[in-house]
Design an enzyme around this catalytic site. Structure first.
Site, PDB file in Angstrom:
ATOM      1  N   CYS A   1      29.885   4.267   9.726  1.00  0.00           N
ATOM      2  CA  CYS A   1      28.657   4.968  10.063  1.00  0.00           C
ATOM      3  C   CYS A   1      27.860   4.267  11.156  1.00  0.00           C
ATOM      4  O   CYS A   1      26.988   4.859  11.766  1.00  0.00           O
ATOM      5  CB  CYS A   1      27.801   5.211   8.835  1.00  0.00           C
ATOM      6  SG  CYS A   1      27.168   3.737   8.074  1.00  0.00           S
TER       7      CYS A   1
ATOM      8  N   THR B   1       0.836  -1.200   0.000  1.00  0.00           N
ATOM      9  CA  THR B   1       0.000   0.000   0.000  1.00  0.00           C
ATOM     10  C   THR B   1       0.873   1.252   0.000  1.00  0.00           C
ATOM     11  O   THR B   1       1.810   1.367   0.798  1.00  0.00           O
ATOM     12  CB  THR B   1      -0.907   0.013   1.248  1.00  0.00           C
ATOM     13  OG1 THR B   1      -1.714  -1.165   1.230  1.00  0.00           O
ATOM     14  CG2 THR B   1      -1.795   1.248   1.262  1.00  0.00           C
TER      15      THR B   1
END
Lengths: 394, 131
Positions: free
Chosen positions: A333, A248
């Site tokens: 990171c 969706t």
């Protein structure tokens, strides 16, 4: 030294990691959430569904407009990471009958490296280029790596750590002339540098909304229709997004991304001019400290990013001492990691130089005063830590 | 935000280290020891100014992470006024416990222990310590 929560005094220079959502974008998103808004499923055929669908298609046009693309070439995803996966795995597997040789660079984001590694495990042969042209892959270097069985090349537009910019037009032309698909991760460049997917001869390009003042959790993949680029989906379960990304559609996030891209298009030139000037001030101030090195030549880097190594100081202590300043370190990171950045290592930095590096990334709210404060604090911290170091390690 | 959580004592010692620096050449009764390297993530030098077997003052120089610098400062503060025999009983575990040092930093704390040990060995060689 920092607390777990940011305060009003924090100077945020980590815009390459993420950005705050523009207030106009927030407003549009809220309009798609409540009972009185366009909350309905965009796939529904009733009036509320159609209203949501209009929002989605409007956003698709806004995103396409920043790229010189057609709206039908934009596939919404959960972000650039999913877009990278869809492009690399989807196109790599679709073309397996043509060949199993694919090319990327060692300085790409993990969102590109890991899908390549997954294909390598499945029998693909990967050429891992080490950037040779001032930290970038040149067209000549890529040409030397191309083979008759090469089917896909993936190189980022702007490197997230160094800001170095690939000559995408030259690389795209080379790939197109050899009939090889060209994918570009543009998470750091969209809305910051001009992009024309046709002129640059790009087949697929990945984007994220949260890097340009849109919401997190939404991104897109440009998939060229002319020439036609075919790929398999990486997930299944519905026919949305031309069957390439089922699920969706998140109207509020998509509408937010669309407006963020439109706003970025309108202010890109002025923003970048201002940030370029501020970065020059920052770099000039840091150079005055002495013993600092820019990682990646500024001539070849995006105007909003500056990555600097500070000689004679240990990276974690430097970062820890910058109370009230939000920047990224030269470590990987992953939060809390002390691993030296593989991107900086690929530029030839040793572990210590990589660990003593900071990435400053400037954004819309960055002011000259912010830069002055940062330079002053860094200067004091670097001098203090250098004075504290034994002579034999200086 | 910029870094993993640090104990308040680490913040305190890192921002206002006790005994940071070194003694001027020629100051009497100074012994010193070094350990570590950049490659090991911590390089540290300890100096103690002695009056017989008593440590009058300790100073350090360090290149390393915040826990290491704070640990060196904590040690320098602790050593002042202590006897050499008592100082020799200090272990890295005490430093780790006091500063709530995470497991991945324990190697650095052992380097601190080595530097203190080298400093005390220097005192022994120069006959400040009667065993």
């Amino acid at each position: 030294m920092t607390d777990s929560s940011a305060t009003a005094k924090t100077i945020y220079l980590d815009y390459a990691a993420t950005t705050p959502v523009d207030s106009a974008v927030v407003k549009v998103m809220v309009e798609c959430l409540g009972e009185d808004g366009d909350f309905a499923n965009p796939s529904s055929v009733h009036a509320p569904g159609v209203a949501a669908r209009v929002r989605v298609e409007n956003a698709r046009e806004q995103v396409a407009g920043l790229l010189g693309a057609r709206s039908g070439e934009i596939i919404f995803t959960s972000g650039a990471t999913e877009a990278d996966n869809l492009a690399i795995r989807g196109a790599g597997l679709f073309q397996v009958h043509k060949g199993r040789h694919i090319i990327t660079s060692k300085s790409e984001h993990r969102a590109v490296l890991d899908p390549f590694k997954s294909l390598e495990k499945e029998g693909f042969e990967v050429t891992w280029l080490v950037p040779e042209d001032h930290g970038r892959v040149s067209a000549e270097q890529l040409q030397a790596a191309l083979r008759p069985d090469t089917t896909l090349v993936s190189l980022m537009h702007v490197n997230n750590e160094t800001g170095l910019v690939h000559d995408i037009a030259a690389l795209g032309q080379l790939c197109r002339s050899h009939g090889v698909l060209f994918h570009v991760d543009a998470a750091q460049s969209a809305g910051k540098l001009p992009i024309d997917v046709r002129a640059m001869q790009i087949d697929m390009m990945s984007f994220s909304a949260h890097k340009i003042y849109g919401p997190k959790g939404i991104g897109a993949l440009f998939v060229s229709r002319e020439p036609r680029c075919n790929l398999y989906p990486v997930s299944y379960g519905g026919g949305q997004e031309q069957g390439l990304r089922p699920g969706t559609l998140a109207t509020h996030q998509i509408a937010g991304m669309g407006l963020a891209f439109e706003l970025a298009a309108g202010r890109m030139q002025a923003d970048q001019q201002r940030l370029h000037e501020l970065r020059e001030v920052l770099w000039s101030g840091l150079q005055a400290i002495g013993g600092v090195t820019a990682n990646g030549e500024l001539e070849y880097s995006a105007p909003n990013i500056l990555n600097v190594s500070f000689q004679g100081v240990e990276g974690e202590s430097l970062l820890f001492g910058l109370d009230g300043i939000a920047v990224s370190s030269g470590s990987a990171c992953a939060s809390g990691s002390r691993e030296p950045s593989y991107v900086l290592r690929s530029l030839g930095l040793d572990d210590q130089a990589a660990q003593s590096s900071l990435r400053f990334s400037l954004g819309r709210s960055t002011s000259r005063d912010d830069i002055d404060v940062v330079v002053s604090m860094l200067s004091a911290q670097v001098r203090r830590l250098r004075a504290l170091a034994p002579d034999w390690v200086k | 935000m910029n870094a993993p959580a640090y104990a308040q004592l680490v913040r305190q010692h890192f921002s206002r280290p006790v005994g940071a620096g070194c003694f001027e050449p020629g100051v009497p009764g100074v012994v010193q020891g070094c350990a570590g390297s950049r490659e090991q993530g911590l390089a540290v030098q300890f100096q103690c100014r002695l009056d017989g077997e008593k440590i009058l003052e300790a100073r350090f120089l360090a290149w390393g992470c915040p826990h290491s610098i704070a640990g060196a400062s904590w040690l320098a503060e602790r050593l002042a006024g202590m006897g050499l025999v008592e100082a020799a009983r200090i272990t890295g575990n005490e430093v780790s416990a006091a500063l709530d040092v995470p497991a991945d930093k324990l190697g650095s704390i052992l380097i601190l222990e080595d530097a203190l040990g080298a400093c005390l060995e220097n005192a022994r060689q120069r006959h400040y310590l009667n065993e």
